[in-house]
Design an enzyme around this catalytic site. Structure first.
Site, mmCIF file in Angstrom:
data_model
loop_
_atom_site.group_PDB
_atom_site.id
_atom_site.type_symbol
_atom_site.label_atom_id
_atom_site.label_comp_id
_atom_site.label_asym_id
_atom_site.label_seq_id
_atom_site.Cartn_x
_atom_site.Cartn_y
_atom_site.Cartn_z
ATOM 1 N N HIS A 26 0.512 -0.629 -0.026
ATOM 2 C CA HIS A 26 0.116 0.141 0.435
ATOM 3 C C HIS A 26 1.145 1.808 0.172
ATOM 4 C CE1 HIS A 26 -2.526 -3.178 1.873
ATOM 5 N NE2 HIS A 26 -3.638 -2.419 0.766
ATOM 6 N N HIS A 260 -4.200 3.284 -3.500
ATOM 7 C CA HIS A 260 -3.908 2.671 -2.444
ATOM 8 C C HIS A 260 -2.717 1.047 -1.819
ATOM 9 C CE1 HIS A 260 -5.654 1.270 1.735
ATOM 10 N NE2 HIS A 260 -5.868 0.355 1.290
ATOM 11 N N GLU A 411 -18.703 -3.554 23.156
ATOM 12 C CA GLU A 411 -17.969 -4.870 23.725
ATOM 13 C C GLU A 411 -16.645 -4.044 22.943
ATOM 14 O OE1 GLU A 411 -21.326 -4.747 22.610
ATOM 15 O OE2 GLU A 411 -22.638 -5.501 24.137
ATOM 16 N N ASP A 469 -34.225 -14.649 28.326
ATOM 17 C CA ASP A 469 -33.849 -13.958 27.540
ATOM 18 C C ASP A 469 -34.402 -14.679 26.643
ATOM 19 O OD1 ASP A 469 -34.301 -11.646 29.198
ATOM 20 O OD2 ASP A 469 -31.545 -11.390 29.242
#
Lengths: 671, 671
Positions: A26, A260, A411, A469
């Protein structure tokens, strides 16, 4: 004297030449960020190329890790043990210069990056660790911990959700020593970003409570001034938006996605040489460039000054200094093993019926007084997952001595931050959430495994035992899925005794660990001394250890161990007196690291009548039960209902386990 | 006349009573959002309780799915087929009212929610689908597609990174008909959110290009006015920040985390009754409340008006009307099977060496002219993953006819949006990224499987074949990990022919599918007609089909199939003439759904000399090779280097496969 631009061009030349030679890589980002790197690495960054582990160095995170050649180039130019040959071997098997920066692989690389956004998020963890360590160890006039965390990040990093999670929290935590240089080049792989990323990044970060600065990323002096302004704001983390041109210097590829991810090509490389006025051959860096870039002397002097400071510190606070060295080296207090065995014995005697999440908190409470390096936290489930040990206080902008972080419902951000804290050193970070939400953080767990970090995940509510649940919250594939991650240890203890051993193993090991813990109460098993000793080996004979040739073996983990024990006991009492061994296997990875003799003793190779019992996806267990055995496991998603009803509904009952054992034994007998 | 508050209290009473009876659930959010729900559901929402599938209904997403009783209550009160008995069975096994809302489970539930942030992100996908379907089918004066997407979301949803990804994109896409009501109650499970979530949410969403409105969430009239203002802004999605009190009406638990996730308890429930002035018994709703809530008449009238509109549409545009019905019902064009077999035959004849990512794009190009419902996209890797089929244009605010979405570097956001598009109907959405980054989106893939949505994931760069990008980019555990998700089909084709069949299977099936495709070129295999027919069955005999009792079987997938074929060929030529069958298994899940006879024909149960070959984590294959076989697979992370070197380095060579076969055969012979 060489100009800043000329010095930056050395990075550009090395980067494009290495990518060209590797025929892979890159080039665009190194060409674009070279001026930013020159501004940071030559002047501002506190580092000593001769000692990349100096504890008080500034941390540098290349969050857009595909720009690896930028980092390798500055490491080489400033004097790290990264040679020109290493650069020539860019992206080759076994080289020091892999495609993306890899921790433990290249001197000066602080963190493995590439999966976008996570470097930035890990840097937030590093900055937390710095402030916490400083609060704990610094004394007036003796600031032995006092460094910055710098990040280079690209558009991709800021698009990723994990950047939102960590940066929002970084603002709330007021991490003033976190400084992010955003390579705002307006291009991502699909092209000009305006059609998919036109948010007002500055306003977004201001909304997070950051200082935001804007600068021409190709003007080294301005970048330097912005970094100084960032340092001057001690209250807020800083985002320096550096407007840059991807592929800077490449006349035909600048400002395009073509710069890129592929070599520029020989022609365009020549064009860059011409445009930049860089007349040197590939991989040729004239001595005056090296002289200007060399940071060894300055780095050695800086570290020497710190060493002197530390000597004064040592004199004034010998105990603290000793503790600091222990913490930085990752050494553990000598009494840890003894504490663990005392707790295990106590649990064996108490034989309490406890949810292993509660047993885990008990263990944590037992260990924590001896482990000031514990840095806990949870993703907004502190009470449920049992991660907040007794007497701990919350880390926050007003309390850097707090050793518990409330991450919010984040998380993935938590996972990356745990990695950053472990990388920084001085702490054993752990974080809790429901096991199901490990899905959200999975790639951070993977990176912890790849980097061999001591990061502990407390993942509770580990099966359909979640109950009402329902299937969105009931893990099925998560335990076997985590077992597939190389180098990660997954513990699923069956009671309070195994839970102590699991925590002890996590604390004393050198890899990330998942502790999969139950929501519901589990009976405490009766164990012989031999069985007790076997827990730490990952699997052991829990029942039937006097019988070297059982007719069948049941292997179970966690909440299903008791089912296995009861099934084996009933089978022994029935007319045909089946002799069934029960193996508890709280951690397959640890078991698999045992010697062959032990493994064969626990699971005799010739005993093929094997049944595995685990309230998780069944497929993984074929590894142990083979084609002749059976697994009593989950074969689909769970359901909403009281847990006590769900277990039998999904086939977890003594009767079902007995039936599976009988089927397996009879099928093999028929052969 | 009953006041808005009184009507909202019916939701509160039902919610707290159901949670109390279930002894499990989340009362706080329903108590807090009841006034918002009353404002939206009674007056504004376009819906017909008698027909939850009416195509032009407004969509409602409860992103904070733990507030399920709020949704069940309004479904019951407005007249859906959710009875009082259903409410009384809240959270019971087999009931219509599971702990979190489940799609396909309860009439009127548009989407399974609970994992935070994803409902909101899926709603962005729904709004995209609405605008795209409207652009395609509406004609002046005949707007048969014209509805809003409403979301209720909580603090947790906005902390999650996926909300950043999807909402940033929603702003860029100018989804003016997306209206989010944010339940800003300032409390999450760990308590008052200020210490972990103090970002300026309004400024953040304004930075995304949203209209932001603020309102007292307990004043139904103000909420209604805000929704009208949101509808009036046709250019921007709207976030209505509703300041609310969690546990509203519960004097001792209001504004505390204690109201969040557990029953209030009998005393506090009595207190709520008193505070709210709700004198009725549990589960008692007086007739005047039902009368005021009942939306059946209004809904039937609305749908009748739409039916009449559709009749006029049908008259004016019979072909379009037919196509609309096909698209909404999910029916496929009749010629699809023929096109698939024509393409497969063509590929068989051409025998091109192609990367399967390229073969995948070819297949897509072949199918797309017949499938206007294809809605493609990728997470900023369009060129690399080959998802952008010929002649497609980019969807965007100026081009709702575009059928390709550039999601930016937002894998999780993309995953949730794909789910939302599939849920909306009218499209077959697919999205591409590198296989490794399925980690980032894993829980969205899981929810697609749980909801049985036809969502196709194009996941390329499927092994160490990634090469130089190194271990951060090389999947190891991802393929076996995805196979663990119940109901997900994972295809890993070995060449251009299998790739056509994989795409065809994905398009014609009724579940989410992962297409794991190679970066590198793969040779096209020679196949008998029988073998060609076998591909669609998930696994088939590629080599050695004349030999019913081979001495060994090699099972391989994807890029390793050719290795298996060459190893078998060489083994047959060597002195001991080992007769080795090669089974190609592009999709284990499809194979496992075949009848036993076919499965046993492909993999004779008595042939235990089995070797699996797959450049992925090895453990999963024990399912097929058992304890007697071997797997030539990965046993750790990959490395950076040219792919051609990595394969032999990690043990993927003809020699290694042959050696494994010999070992297995000899070990079994020795028994």
């Amino acid at each position: 004297m060489l100009s800043r631009r000329e010095l930056a061009n050395a990075i550009r030349a090395l980067s494009m030449d290495a990518v060209e030679k590797a025929k892979s890589g890159h080039p665009g980002a190194p060409l674009g960020m070279a001026d930013m790197a020159e501004a940071l690495w030559r002047g501002i960054l506190k580092h000593n190329p001769a000692d990349p582990h100096w504890p008080d160095r500034d941390r540098f995170v290349l969050s857009n890790g595909h720009a690896s050649m930028l980092l390798y180039s500055v490491l080489h130019l400033t004097g790290y043990a990264v040679s020109m040959d290493d650069l020539k071997n860019f992206r080759q098997l076994g080289s020091k210069t892999p495609g993306h920066p890899e921790y433990l692989h290249t001197p000066g690389v602080e963190i493995t990056t590439g999966p976008l956004g996570q470097g930035l998020a890990a840097a937030v963890g590093m900055a937390v660790a710095e402030s916490a360590l400083a609060a704990e160890f610094n004394r007036p006039g003796l600031e032995i911990v006092d460094h910055y965390t710098y990040v280079f990040a690209g558009d991709g990093c800021l698009m990723e959700g994990v950047s939102h999670e960590a940066c929002s929290l970084a603002g709330t935590l007021r991490l003033g020593k976190l400084i992010v240089l955003y390579d705002a080049n307006g291009i991502s792989i699909d092209g000009r970003i305006g059609r998919w990323f036109n948010e007002d990044v500055a306003a977004r970060f201001e909304a997070y409570g950051w200082q935001v600065l804007r600068v021409d990323g190709h003007d080294g002096a301005l970048v330097e001034a912005a970094v100084m302004a960032a340092k001057a704001d001690e209250e807020r983390p800083s985002l320096i938006i550096c407007r840059t041109h991807i592929g800077f210097g490449a006349p035909n590829k600048v400002d395009t996605a073509a710069a890129h991810g592929a070599p520029l090509g020989a022609n365009e490389v020549e064009n860059v040489r011409e445009t930049l006025g860089w007349p040197y051959a590939p991989f040729e860096i004239p001595p005056e460039y090296y002289a200007a870039w060399d940071c060894r002397e300055k780095g050695a002097a800086a570290q020497k000054a710190w060493n002197e400071l530390f000597l004064r510190y040592q004199e004034a606070h010998p105990d603290l200094a000793r503790e600091f060295c222990r913490r930085i080296s990752g050494g553990l207090p000598g009494e840890l093993d003894e504490i663990a065995s005392r707790m295990a014995v106590k649990a064996s005697v108490a034989r309490e019926n406890l949810a292993t999440r509660q047993a885990g908190l008990n263990a944590l409470n037992g260990f924590s007084p001896y482990l000031p390096e514990l840095f806990g936290g949870a993703a907004d489930l502190s009470g449920s997952v049992g991660t907040r040990f007794v007497n701990v206080t919350d880390y926050g902008p007003e309390n850097h001595m707090g050793r518990y972080l409330r991450y919010g419902v984040r998380e993935f951000g938590m996972g990356a931050m745990l990695n950053g804290m472990a990388l920084h050193g001085g702490f054993i970070p752990y974080g809790g959430t429901f096991l199901i939400f490990s899905d959200y953080a999975l790639n951070a767990i993977r990176l912890a495994a790849l980097m061999q970090l001591k990061v502990i995940w407390v993942l509770t509510h580990d099966s359909i035992g979640v109950g009402e649940d329902g299937p969105t919250h009931q893990p099925v594939e998560q335990i076997p899925g985590l077992r597939l991650i190389p180098g990660l240890k997954v513990w699923r203890p069956c009671d309070s005794v195994e839970t102590v051993v699991a925590w002890h193993s996590a604390l004393t090991g050198n890899s990330p660990v998942v502790l999969a813990l139950s929501r519901q109460s589990l009976p405490c098993q009766l164990r012989t001394a031999e069985a007790n000793a076997g827990i730490a080996r990952g699997a052991y004979i829990l029942r039937g250890n006097n019988d070297p040739e059982p007719q069948a073996v049941i292997i179970a983990t966690g909440s299903e161990v008791d089912l296995a024990v009861r099934a084996a006991a009933e089978l022994a009492e029935e007319p045909d007196c089946l002799r069934v061994r029960v193996v508890s296997m709280p951690c397959a990875e640890v078991f698999e690291a045992q010697d062959e003799q032990y493994r064969n003793q626990v699971l005799p190779p010739n005993v093929r009548a094997r049944v595995a019992v685990e309230a998780a996806g069944a497929d993984w267990w074929a590894k142990y039960v083979g084609l002749d055995g059976e697994t009593v496991g989950m074969h689909g998603f769970g359901a909403s209902g009281p847990a006590a009803q769900l277990f039998p509904y999904f086939g977890f009952s003594v009767e079902a386990v007995k039936a599976a054992v009988r089927r397996v034994v009879h099928r093999l007998a028929d052969k």
